[in-house]
Write a protein that holds these residues in place. Sequence first.
Motif, PDB file in Angstrom:
ATOM      1  N   ALA A  30       0.734  -1.255   0.019  1.00  0.00           N
ATOM      2  CA  ALA A  30       0.442  -0.307   0.395  1.00  0.00           C
ATOM      3  C   ALA A  30       1.147   1.089  -0.427  1.00  0.00           C
ATOM      4  O   ALA A  30       1.951   1.755   0.484  1.00  0.00           O
ATOM      5  N   SER A  35       6.364   3.676   5.586  1.00  0.00           N
ATOM      6  CA  SER A  35       6.319   2.522   4.949  1.00  0.00           C
ATOM      7  C   SER A  35       8.032   1.563   5.334  1.00  0.00           C
ATOM      8  O   SER A  35       8.769   1.304   4.747  1.00  0.00           O
ATOM      9  N   ARG A  38       7.040  -1.699   5.169  1.00  0.00           N
ATOM     10  CA  ARG A  38       6.770  -2.075   3.094  1.00  0.00           C
ATOM     11  C   ARG A  38       8.100  -1.779   2.768  1.00  0.00           C
ATOM     12  O   ARG A  38       8.331  -2.904   1.110  1.00  0.00           O
ATOM     13  N   TRP A  54       3.246  -1.078  -6.090  1.00  0.00           N
ATOM     14  CA  TRP A  54       2.704  -0.399  -4.928  1.00  0.00           C
ATOM     15  C   TRP A  54       1.674   0.813  -5.245  1.00  0.00           C
ATOM     16  O   TRP A  54       1.339   1.006  -6.478  1.00  0.00           O
ATOM     17  N   ALA A  57      -3.681   1.456  -0.412  1.00  0.00           N
ATOM     18  CA  ALA A  57      -4.596   1.059   0.057  1.00  0.00           C
ATOM     19  C   ALA A  57      -5.710   0.170   0.028  1.00  0.00           C
ATOM     20  O   ALA A  57      -6.379  -0.495   0.328  1.00  0.00           O
ATOM     21  N   SER A  61      -7.252  -3.286  -0.050  1.00  0.00           N
ATOM     22  CA  SER A  61      -7.948  -4.190   0.286  1.00  0.00           C
ATOM     23  C   SER A  61      -9.198  -4.860  -0.483  1.00  0.00           C
ATOM     24  O   SER A  61      -9.743  -5.490  -0.028  1.00  0.00           O
ATOM     25  N   SER A  67      -9.223  -5.812   4.885  1.00  0.00           N
ATOM     26  CA  SER A  67      -8.858  -4.785   4.952  1.00  0.00           C
ATOM     27  C   SER A  67      -7.569  -4.858   5.929  1.00  0.00           C
ATOM     28  O   SER A  67      -6.845  -3.659   6.661  1.00  0.00           O
ATOM     29  N   GLN A  70      -2.829  -5.942   6.867  1.00  0.00           N
ATOM     30  CA  GLN A  70      -1.418  -4.923   7.247  1.00  0.00           C
ATOM     31  C   GLN A  70      -0.664  -4.088   6.382  1.00  0.00           C
ATOM     32  O   GLN A  70       0.335  -3.394   6.359  1.00  0.00           O
ATOM     33  N   ASP A  71      -0.926  -3.679   5.481  1.00  0.00           N
ATOM     34  CA  ASP A  71      -0.570  -2.659   3.999  1.00  0.00           C
ATOM     35  C   ASP A  71       0.407  -3.972   2.804  1.00  0.00           C
ATOM     36  O   ASP A  71       1.177  -2.952   2.402  1.00  0.00           O
TER      37      ASP A  71
END
Length: 245
Positions: A30, A35, A38, A54, A57, A61, A67, A70-71
């Motif tokens: 996300a 980040s 990430r 990338w 978000a 989802s 959702s 956790q990205d």
Amino acid sequence: MAAVPLLFGYHPVREALRAGRRKIQTVYLAQGKGSGRRQEIAELAGQAGTQVQWIAASELSDLVGHSRHQDVAARTSAYPISSLEEILTTAAVSNAPWVLLLDQVVDPQNFGAIVRTAHCAGMHGVVVPKDRSAPPTPAASKASAGALEHMRIAYVTNLVIAIEAIKQKGFWIGGADRDGGLCVFDTDLKGPLALVIGGEEKGIRPLVRKHCDFTVAIPQMGPVGSLNASAAAAVIIYEAFRQRR
């Protein structure tokens, strides 16, 4: 063939990349600030030659279906199921081999938590019956904090037959029996050992119990009937771990 659900969550995706047991086609991250995690996933994916996308978000989802990602998510091959023979071969190289058998543990949260404990304690594999057992889903991997990605799991048609095969390799079979058995803290749990943990409602089945060499119980003081499957497994596994150090 049905599509494999996306693996989701920081720990499952990170450990899948580190373990290298799945083929990971794409990692989804996300967009947004903060980040650090990430970026770590992106670097691991780059080292593995895995494509990174990338995305917003909200789009992530939509891909995952909720959702709670956790990205982080990943499109991967199916979880790599092991055979009982592979687990026993892996265990055989150890001076003190030990494996875990789960008798109809169906809740993915309990399953994941137990696998996490088994992995942290250094057990060589987990054996479960094909019927009435939690599958190695992304939810189970998340509940295990990614430990599922490292642990060998075998699904067998008949747990009793598997127990007898394990016995032939020189293992002692110890079952967790909340209704009786030796106090786990007074029982010798060293040497080649297969621990059997029963399901959430009924514990280990009578026929499985009959094929155990011994059973152990966790002493309790309060009025509540018993610990749940994952808590009981943690107590017994780590008592064995303490003795085997």
